[in-house]
Design a protein around this motif. Structure first.
Motif, PDB file in Angstrom:
ATOM      1  N   THR A  66       0.824  -1.211   0.000  1.00 38.86           N
ATOM      2  CA  THR A  66       0.000   0.000   0.000  1.00 38.86           C
ATOM      3  C   THR A  66       0.853   1.254   0.000  1.00 38.86           C
ATOM      4  O   THR A  66       1.780   1.392   0.789  1.00 38.86           O
ATOM      5  CB  THR A  66      -0.928   0.012   1.240  1.00 38.86           C
ATOM      6  N   VAL A  68       1.169   5.038   0.939  1.00 37.12           N
ATOM      7  CA  VAL A  68       0.581   5.837   2.008  1.00 37.12           C
ATOM      8  C   VAL A  68       0.956   7.307   1.796  1.00 37.12           C
ATOM      9  O   VAL A  68       2.127   7.664   1.831  1.00 37.12           O
ATOM     10  CB  VAL A  68       1.074   5.364   3.396  1.00 37.12           C
ATOM     11  N   ARG A 116      -3.743   4.813   0.602  1.00 39.99           N
ATOM     12  CA  ARG A 116      -4.515   5.356   1.715  1.00 39.99           C
ATOM     13  C   ARG A 116      -3.908   6.705   2.097  1.00 39.99           C
ATOM     14  O   ARG A 116      -2.778   7.032   1.732  1.00 39.99           O
ATOM     15  CB  ARG A 116      -4.557   4.402   2.903  1.00 39.99           C
ATOM     16  N   ASP A 118      -2.987   8.941   5.370  1.00 41.09           N
ATOM     17  CA  ASP A 118      -2.767   8.958   6.812  1.00 41.09           C
ATOM     18  C   ASP A 118      -2.520  10.391   7.263  1.00 41.09           C
ATOM     19  O   ASP A 118      -2.068  11.235   6.485  1.00 41.09           O
ATOM     20  CB  ASP A 118      -1.544   8.123   7.199  1.00 41.09           C
ATOM     21  N   ASN A 132      -5.383   5.809   7.507  1.00 37.84           N
ATOM     22  CA  ASN A 132      -6.626   5.860   6.727  1.00 37.84           C
ATOM     23  C   ASN A 132      -7.555   6.959   7.248  1.00 37.84           C
ATOM     24  O   ASN A 132      -8.745   6.740   7.457  1.00 37.84           O
ATOM     25  CB  ASN A 132      -7.321   4.490   6.775  1.00 37.84           C
TER      26      ASN A 132
END
Length: 134
Positions: A66, A68, A116, A118, A132
């Protein structure tokens, strides 16, 4: 007389520039703290301060597969909602657009690359990581 007015404007601009420089320096300091914190949590740094015409992303990191996108916010205290509350819907939209730009620049899109957003909220000496966040 025009010279005196110009000198006054130069002082004002110099003071504003100094405040902006101090603010940017403080921002850099907290971005580094957030980066070190996230590295300690097992994330891997990809890019610092990604800048495009649509906006800036403080940190781009990787957590497994993922990507970020990290927004770092600092507030001295939690008065007026604190650091987390300062990420308005308009700011979130700007971050999304910058993230899409980053993905496109690498020939990717969100269906190919899990992503995602953050938030690392620094208040005083505390660091709050919100994975998230939006």
């Amino acid at each position: 007389m025009a010279t005196g007015s110009n000198t006054s404007n130069n002082r004002k601009t110099s003071t504003q520039s100094s405040k902006l420089s101090t603010s940017r320096s403080r921002g850099d300091q907290f971005e580094r703290r957030a980066e070190q914190f996230l590295l300690g949590q097992g994330l891997e740094l990809q890019v610092r301060n990604y800048l495009c015409k649509l906006g800036e992303i403080d940190l781009i990191m990787r957590a497994g597969h993922t990507l970020v996108f990290v927004e770092v916010r600092y507030r001295k205290n939690s008065h007026f909602g604190g650091a987390a509350a300062s990420v308005t819907p308009a700011k979130q939209q700007k971050l999304r657009r910058a993230a899409y730009s980053y993905l496109q620049s690498r020939g990717l899109n969100e269906s190919q690359q899990p992503c995602r957003f953050d938030l690392v909220a620094c208040e005083g000496s505390d660091i709050h990581w919100i994975p998230n966040a939006f």
